[in-house]
Structure formats: structure tokens, C-alpha cells
Design a protein around this motif. Structure first.
Motif: not given
Length: 110
Positions: A14-15, A18, A57, A21-22
């Protein structure tokens, strides 16, 4: 022990998703070029995505890529609206013509 391994594998997956995608949807990333962040996220399990979320990010949500205009005409609401009005006008004219023809045929039969 197996359940814990499955849980940690699911968290890592999942990480990973995510973070990819980010990273790919951000307009700019911090620290390193985008391609390098993608490689870090993919090649270093669990630590790569966490590192991206902590240091790579963008700081503000405004750094995300802006929404683009629709790429095809059938995705553009203005185009669809114009087609709808033009098509409905043509259909009304065609319906009126058919009604005139039917009335004319009915009159000839009587």
C-alpha cells in the motif's frame, strides 16, 4: 508470525502504491529528481516510500499538477453540450418533417 508477515507485506504494498501515485502526480518533488525518487520507492521496500513521504513530497498541495483540459471531445462538457443542442435541433426538424409526411399521406388516403 505468518499473519504478521502478510500484514507487513500488505502495508509495504500500500505504501509503495501510494508513494508512486504521489510522486508521479506531483508537479515538483523535493530533494532529488522524480525518476530517482521512483527508483528509491520501487527498489527500497518500506524505507523508500517512507523516505519519499518524509523528504521528497512537495510541501504544499498547490504543487500538484493542475487538472488538464479534456483530451478528447467526448470528455469535454462544453463540446457535449453543443452537440446535444445541435443534435436535438436536428432531431426536432426531422420529427417535424416526418409528421408532415405522415399527415400528407393520411390526407391522400382519405
Amino acid at each position: 508470525m505468518v499473519r504478521l508477515f502478510i500484514f507487513l507485506a500488505a502495508v509495504a504494498l500500500v505504501l509503495l502504491i501510494l508513494a508512486l501515485i504521489a510522486c508521479l502526480s506531483a508537479d515538483r518533488v523535493r530533494g532529488m529528481p522524480r525518476l530517482l525518487w521512483v527508483l528509491v520507492v520501487v527498489l527500497i521496500p518500506l524505507a523508500g516510500p517512507i523516505a519519499y513521504f518524509l523528504w521528497g513530497r512537495p510541501a504544499s498541495p498547490a504543487a500538484r499538477r493542475p487538472a488538464t483540459r479534456p483530451s478528447s471531445p467526448d470528455d469535454d462538457p462544453d463540446f457535449l453540450r453543443s452537440m446535444d443542442t445541435e443534435q436535438s435541433r436536428r432531431e426536432r426538424e426531422l420529427l417535424a418533417q416526418w409528421e408532415r409526411e405522415l399527415r400528407h399521406d393520411d390526407e391522400q388516403q382519405q
